[in-house]
Design an enzyme around this catalytic site. Structure first.
Site, PDB file in Angstrom:
ATOM      1  N   TYR A  61      44.978  34.972  34.696  1.00  0.00           N
ATOM      2  CA  TYR A  61      45.259  35.074  36.128  1.00  0.00           C
ATOM      3  C   TYR A  61      46.740  34.783  36.354  1.00  0.00           C
ATOM      4  O   TYR A  61      47.169  33.631  36.339  1.00  0.00           O
ATOM      5  CB  TYR A  61      44.396  34.112  36.944  1.00  0.00           C
ATOM      6  N   ARG A 213      32.988  41.019  45.581  1.00  0.00           N
ATOM      7  CA  ARG A 213      34.448  41.066  45.690  1.00  0.00           C
ATOM      8  C   ARG A 213      34.900  41.246  47.139  1.00  0.00           C
ATOM      9  O   ARG A 213      35.869  41.953  47.432  1.00  0.00           O
ATOM     10  CB  ARG A 213      35.032  42.175  44.806  1.00  0.00           C
TER      11      ARG A 213
END
Length: 347
Positions: A61, A213
């Site tokens: 990330y 999401r």
């Protein structure tokens, strides 16, 4: 503010976490530009104050910047390290601008050491293999993780997006505490084999993307709010063209039921995941305090068997979800079995 989130046991080795976690990816990567650091630190502290103490990150990330952010939270801002369960991941590298799984022992060790440094901690509570390296026997990868447990650098071992066969082989080397997988009203393929395997072996289940999401928060209108850098907008198949038009019907049905329940569609979708069992911990991500508070409120939404069945019938009665979870070139659990241990020749 007093904590309001119950605790659950994750796996059979003693790890206890908040019943809902906080996915931190979107603060730094993939969902548009990195968000302002001070705002994200404030959000994480707000979550901890509310009792959401299970924080999820990964070295990919950013890459790396999300771990650095959590490191500043974990130790440098208020001394909250002892209050949180810190989960991070290894196992994906960038090679020629593509994500490639990696699981050889030297890499596993180097990745762990680097994450410890970025997080500024002595020990990682839960360390996942983010994606399965299909060139390295899983026994070899988990064997190195076992050494890291014995050295006190990690407490518990996890896998993410692993097949049932891979989970079994890994668990035979060292107990796997948790498997992280995508599980939501429109991602249910793991129910066929992977989740039953986890339950048979006493492995906890961590559900990422439990809100599709963000789809179950806003439906197709979500795309209007996304920047061009957000990979949902231009890459994820379920959010594209005809797929999105088709999937809109699923969101509309969820919205109807939520209206009857007096909650939001996102709370309903999240409550459905919570009702899957006390061995399941969803980790919805957000970058806004108001969205976080809404997600926590999903813990109070109670669903009857009839309501669960109605929700579960939505995708099938709408003709099924259209679009794969990921792009074709992204590794998922599919085909993630590894070579037999006998094939491995260490360097």
């Amino acid at each position: 503010m007093a904590a309001s989130v119950k605790r659950i046991k994750l796996g059979s080795q003693g790890l206890e976490v908040s019943a809902q976690g906080l996915g931190c990816m979107g603060m730094s990567a993939f969902y548009g530009p990195a968000k302002p650091e001070q705002d994200m630190i404030a959000l994480i502290h707000h979550a901890i104050d509310r009792g959401v103490t299970f924080l999820d990150t990964s070295d990919i990330y950013g890459p790396h910047t999300n771990e650095v952010l959590l490191g500043k939270v974990a130790l440098k801002k208020g001394g909250v390290r002892e209050k949180v369960e810190l989960a991070t991941k290894f196992g994906i590298i960038y090679k020629e601008d593509k994500m490639v799984p990696r699981g050889d022992p030297a890499y596993v060790r180097a990745a762990c050491e680097a994450s410890l440094k970025r997080l500024d901690v002595d020990c990682i509570d839960l360390y996942y293999q983010h994606r399965i390296d299909t060139t390295v026997p899983i026994e070899v990868t988990v064997g190195e993780l076992k050494k890291l447990v014995e050295e006190g650098k990690i407490k518990y071992i996890g896998l993410s997006e692993a097949s049932a066969a891979t989970i079994r082989r890994a668990h035979a080397v060292h107990p796997i505490t948790a498997v992280q997988l995508e599980w939501s009203l429109w991602s249910r393929d793991a129910e066929e084999e992977i989740i039953p395997t986890c339950r048979e072996l006493g492995i906890g289940i961590v559900a990422y993307a439990p809100l599709g999401r963000g789809f179950f928060a806003a439906g197709p209108k979500l795309l209007d709010k996304l920047t061009d850098e957000d990979y949902r907008k231009g890459q994820l198949p379920r959010f594209q063209g005809e797929n999105l038009d088709h999937n809109k019907a699923i969101f509309e049905r969820v919205t109807e039921i939520a209206s009857r329940k007096g909650c939001t569609p996102s709370q309903l979708a999240l409550a459905w995941v919570h009702h899957q069992g006390d061995d399941v911990c969803p980790i919805p991500g957000t970058t806004k305090v108001e969205n976080f508070d809404q997600n926590v409120a999903a813990l109070s939404v109670r669903l009857s068997r009839e309501e669960m069945a109605e929700l579960e019938s939505i995708a099938s009665t709408s003709g099924g979800v259209k679009g794969e979870r990921y792009m074709e070139d992204m590794a998922t659990y599919k085909g993630s079995d590894t070579p037999p241990l006998s094939s491995w020749k260490s360097a």
